[in-house]
Design an enzyme around this catalytic site. Structure first.
Site, PDB file in Angstrom:
ATOM      1  CG  HIS A  71      -2.137  -0.905   1.379  1.00  0.00           C
ATOM      2  ND1 HIS A  71      -1.922  -1.855   2.445  1.00  0.00           N
ATOM      3  CD2 HIS A  71      -2.911  -1.220   0.526  1.00  0.00           C
ATOM      4  CE1 HIS A  71      -3.015  -2.730   2.382  1.00  0.00           C
ATOM      5  NE2 HIS A  71      -3.584  -2.559   1.096  1.00  0.00           N
ATOM      6  CE  LYS A 128     -13.938  -5.931   3.145  1.00  0.00           C
ATOM      7  NZ  LYS A 128     -12.822  -5.450   2.269  1.00  0.00           N
ATOM      8  NE  ARG A 187      -2.849  -7.671  -4.078  1.00  0.00           N
ATOM      9  CZ  ARG A 187      -3.719  -7.842  -3.339  1.00  0.00           C
ATOM     10  NH1 ARG A 187      -2.952  -8.097  -2.081  1.00  0.00           N
ATOM     11  NH2 ARG A 187      -4.834  -8.165  -3.402  1.00  0.00           N
ATOM     12  CB  SER A 218      -3.997  -6.484   5.032  1.00  0.00           C
ATOM     13  OG  SER A 218      -3.813  -5.280   4.383  1.00  0.00           O
TER      14      SER A 218
HETATM   15  O1  PNS Z   1      -8.654  -2.980   0.466  1.00  0.00           O
HETATM   16  P1  PNS Z   1      -9.780  -3.398  -0.062  1.00  0.00           P
HETATM   17  O2  PNS Z   1     -10.765  -4.364   1.042  1.00  0.00           O
HETATM   18  O3  PNS Z   1      -9.441  -4.335  -1.353  1.00  0.00           O
HETATM   19  O4  PNS Z   1     -10.602  -2.187  -0.643  1.00  0.00           O
HETATM   20  C1  PNS Z   1     -12.024  -2.592  -1.127  1.00  0.00           C
HETATM   21  C2  PNS Z   1     -12.871  -1.156  -1.289  1.00  0.00           C
HETATM   22  C3  PNS Z   1     -12.969  -0.558  -0.060  1.00  0.00           C
HETATM   23  C4  PNS Z   1     -12.162  -0.388  -2.336  1.00  0.00           C
HETATM   24  C5  PNS Z   1     -14.409  -1.665  -1.609  1.00  0.00           C
HETATM   25  O5  PNS Z   1     -14.965  -2.638  -1.017  1.00  0.00           O
HETATM   26  C6  PNS Z   1     -15.152  -0.639  -1.831  1.00  0.00           C
HETATM   27  O6  PNS Z   1     -15.028   0.566  -2.765  1.00  0.00           O
HETATM   28  N1  PNS Z   1     -16.259  -0.336  -0.917  1.00  0.00           N
HETATM   29  C7  PNS Z   1     -17.227   0.640  -0.732  1.00  0.00           C
HETATM   30  C8  PNS Z   1     -18.433   0.431  -1.142  1.00  0.00           C
HETATM   31  C9  PNS Z   1     -18.769   0.744  -2.792  1.00  0.00           C
HETATM   32  O7  PNS Z   1     -18.753   1.686  -3.112  1.00  0.00           O
HETATM   33  N2  PNS Z   1     -19.381  -0.368  -3.457  1.00  0.00           N
HETATM   34  C10 PNS Z   1     -19.829  -0.087  -4.762  1.00  0.00           C
HETATM   35  C11 PNS Z   1     -18.637   0.060  -5.646  1.00  0.00           C
HETATM   36  S1  PNS Z   1     -17.424  -1.310  -5.957  1.00  0.00           S
END
Ligand code: PNS
Length: 167
Positions: free
Chosen positions: A23, A47, A96, A134
């Site tokens: 990150h 989560k 990645r 993570s």
């Molecule tokens: O670090 P991560 O867990 O891969 O991040 C995922 C994240 C936070 C980017 C994704 O889950 C997210 O955007 N969640 C917010 C909900 C949202 O906007 N959902 C609809 C569009 S995908």
């Protein structure tokens, strides 16, 4: 006189439970491409995170100190709403491996449908970090493996302390 260039404000959304060196590499490289980069920590208790949002924010704020144009925020709900409220016109995400691509493509297309004015840009993870997540870092640490070099030193210390406290 040349027309003023619009500034690029990006958000880098994620769970960051906890932040890894992968990150951080993305933050360092992304911060050089935009005028302002806001790291957005998703508040999603379902989560079952190891660290609270406040703890994650503390760690992030510490490790992004060297980057003058990087800020840290928290959000719940939609990423595109957080982007719009932050005045951002870009969502930054890292890829990645090919396995990340499908989910990231789906999210980028959904986000574009929800908010057509906000683009998603992807940076390829640094090759030294492309296997780090993570989730794996927590698993290795909880099984007593060596995680040095995978997360910033302060995260390593806090992760070990948290895992020891949970035993
Ligand atoms: O670090 P991560 O867990 O891969 O991040 C995922 C994240 C936070 C980017 C994704 O889950 C997210 O955007 N969640 C917010 C909900 C949202 O906007 N959902 C609809 C569009 S995908």
């Amino acid at each position: 006189m040349a027309a003023p260039t619009a500034s690029i404000v990006a958000i880098y959304p994620g769970s960051f439970d906890p932040i890894t060196n992968g990150h951080l590499d993305l933050i360092a490289r992304g911060s050089r491409l935009v005028d302002k980069l806001i790291v957005g920590i998703l508040r999603n208790e379902s989560k079952k995170p190891l660290f609270s949002v406040e703890e994650r924010r503390e760690m992030l704020e510490e490790v992004v100190k060297p980057y003058a144009n990087v800020q840290v925020g928290c959000f719940h709900g939609l990423t595109v709403e957080f982007a719009a409220e932050s005045g951002a016109n870009l969502i930054l995400r890292g890829i990645r491996a090919i396995s990340d691509y499908e989910k990231e493509l789906q999210m980028a297309l959904m986000n574009r449908r929800l908010q057509p004015g906000i683009e998603t840009a992807f940076l390829m993870a640094g090759e030294a970090y492309s296997f780090i997540s993570s989730h794996l870092v927590k698993e290795v640490a909880s099984l007593g493996g060596n995680i040095s070099g995978l997360v910033p030193p302060l995260v390593e210390t806090r992760l070990k302390a948290r895992l020891a406290a949970l035993k």
